[in-house]
Design an enzyme around this catalytic site. Structure first.
Site, PDB file in Angstrom:
ATOM      1  N   LYS A 173       0.907  -1.447   0.047  1.00 34.21           N
ATOM      2  CA  LYS A 173       0.250   0.336  -0.184  1.00 34.21           C
ATOM      3  C   LYS A 173       0.884   1.251   0.020  1.00 34.21           C
ATOM      4  O   LYS A 173       0.357   2.121  -0.637  1.00 34.21           O
ATOM      5  CB  LYS A 173      -0.784  -0.537   1.243  1.00 34.21           C
ATOM      6  CG  LYS A 173      -1.869  -1.230   1.211  1.00 34.21           C
ATOM      7  CD  LYS A 173      -3.360  -0.789   1.815  1.00 34.21           C
ATOM      8  CE  LYS A 173      -4.078  -1.872   2.016  1.00 34.21           C
ATOM      9  NZ  LYS A 173      -5.888  -1.459   3.246  1.00 34.21           N
ATOM     10  N   LYS A 180      -7.322 -10.366  -7.629  1.00 34.14           N
ATOM     11  CA  LYS A 180      -8.382 -10.198  -7.181  1.00 34.14           C
ATOM     12  C   LYS A 180      -9.154  -9.213  -7.296  1.00 34.14           C
ATOM     13  O   LYS A 180      -9.285  -8.204  -8.266  1.00 34.14           O
ATOM     14  CB  LYS A 180      -7.954 -10.003  -5.590  1.00 34.14           C
ATOM     15  CG  LYS A 180      -8.014 -10.907  -4.937  1.00 34.14           C
ATOM     16  CD  LYS A 180      -7.515 -10.336  -3.069  1.00 34.14           C
ATOM     17  CE  LYS A 180      -8.797  -9.558  -2.240  1.00 34.14           C
ATOM     18  NZ  LYS A 180      -8.301  -9.476  -1.470  1.00 34.14           N
ATOM     19  N   LYS A 204     -12.110  -3.360  -6.400  1.00 38.20           N
ATOM     20  CA  LYS A 204     -13.055  -1.912  -7.132  1.00 38.20           C
ATOM     21  C   LYS A 204     -11.765  -0.447  -6.944  1.00 38.20           C
ATOM     22  O   LYS A 204     -12.205   0.109  -7.483  1.00 38.20           O
ATOM     23  CB  LYS A 204     -13.317  -1.380  -5.323  1.00 38.20           C
ATOM     24  CG  LYS A 204     -11.894  -0.122  -4.566  1.00 38.20           C
ATOM     25  CD  LYS A 204     -12.452   0.282  -2.570  1.00 38.20           C
ATOM     26  CE  LYS A 204     -11.661   0.399  -1.887  1.00 38.20           C
ATOM     27  NZ  LYS A 204     -10.328   0.843  -2.256  1.00 38.20           N
TER      28      LYS A 204
END
Ligand code: TRP
Length: 348
Positions: A115, A207, A210
């Protein structure tokens, strides 16, 4: 060790649109666990501010996740549904546990590395400490079981390490206060069933997310029936018909994903789906998948729409849940303060 009453805790971040991955990977698992466990389900808004966020979007996301929980069948009366920031013990215990967790442990967290990206120096301290807040979420309820996806397993291991080190570091104080041999339980992961990991409809190796730039890669819980149908029809496949046994899914990530989604929506297994669709071609299978997806998601998405249209009702559910969560968390926090040697205000 296992003299702790069983309790499930899990959290979902209110960040952006919910999709099929959240629904099958988390929410439907929560729904099932209600039958066997006391459950606490939390909309983790404190986690959502570890990255840049838009306050208006955050508020509607908190309500949207809550609506999804309830529309999917989570009972906020029998169990507890609330948003994290309403129960201050999460942040309080996180601070205490920040002083228990070691920097060396945190430096091994792979999700932080992903991240934070290249510019790690510019990441927030909150993003770095995120797994400790997650440990606090779980431990403040002395939760014993935590349904999480594969990507959260490392964080759950950290929570176990933090619990163990706290128990050990303060064992004398814990014993002197008569708080038992172990104060925090070792929370166990619950990772089961098909489609725990729902993959992108455009790339079976990624995966469902969003943040994927292609909206066709995911089915959003806000998509209508036509959109769901068109996304499934466009989903990537391979040229072979479906195998009749699960071994035949090896090396065929797109086929594996669609079969997993079918099984999860149907409440069956991949083997069961292949018993029905072995040797079928994808166009036949996709037609059946469209019907199943529309029939099972339709009531959930309609329920969410209805709930989101009445924010006062959702907020009332969250406030009620927060009060009940606070009663449990406050007790743990008071015990923790005593264990640490803090002087505290008389508790109510
Ligand atoms: N980190 C989890 C996720 O992104 C969300 C989460 C926060 C959580 N606190 C938790 C999950 C406690 C389980 C238990 O999916």
């Amino acid at each position: 060790m296992s003299n702790f009453p069983q309790r499930v805790f899990s959290g979902v971040q209110p960040t952006g649109n919910l999709h099929l991955g959240n629904y099958l990977g988390a929410i439907t698992k929560f729904v099932d666990l209600q039958q066997t466990h006391d459950c606490v389900f939390c909309v983790v808004d404190l986690h959502a501010i570890t990255v840049p966020q838009d306050p208006k979007a955050l508020k509607s996301s908190i309500r949207e996740v809550t609506a999804a929980f309830i529309a999917a069948g989570i009972d906020p009366v029998k169990h507890i549904v609330f948003n994290q920031s309403q129960v201050s013990a999460h942040a309080e215990l996180a601070w205490v546990l920040n002083c228990v967790a070691r920097i060396g442990w945190m430096n091994r967290m792979t999700q932080f590395k992903e991240k934070a990206g290249k510019d790690r120096e510019a990441a927030s301290v909150g993003l770095y400490a995120y797994p400790v807040l997650m440990a606090a979420d779980i431990l403040v309820y002395k939760a014993t079981h935590v349904p999480v996806g594969e990507d959260q397993k490392q964080h759950l291991e950290l929570a176990r390490d933090v619990a163990q080190k706290f128990n050990l570091d303060y064992s004398e104080s814990i014993a002197a206060l008569g708080l038992g041999e172990t104060f925090f339980p070792q929370p166990e992961p619950l990772i089961q069933g098909p489609a725990t990991r729902v993959m992108s409809l455009r790339d079976g190796a990624k995966k469902m997310s969003k943040s994927d730039p292609s909206d066709n890669s995911r089915i959003n819980l806000s998509d209508d029936a036509d959109t769901i149908a068109s996304k499934i029809r466009k989903a990537k496949t391979d040229p072979e018909p479906l195998p009749s046994e699960t071994a035949g899914l090896a090396g065929r990530p797109e086929a594996d994903n669609l079969v997993g989604i079918f099984a999860a929506l149907q409440g069956s297994t991949k083997a069961g789906v292949l018993a029905d669709f072995g040797n079928a071609n994808f166009s036949t299978f996709k037609t059946a998948l469209v019907d199943l997806a529309v029939a099972s998601l339709g009531p959930v998405t309609a329920g969410m729409k209805r709930l989101v249209a009445d924010p006062a009702h959702i907020d009332a559910i969250l406030c009620d849940g927060a009060e009940r969560a606070d009663a449990i968390a406050r007790k743990t926090m008071n015990e923790v303060k005593d264990i640490l040697g803090f002087v505290r205000a008389k508790s109510a």
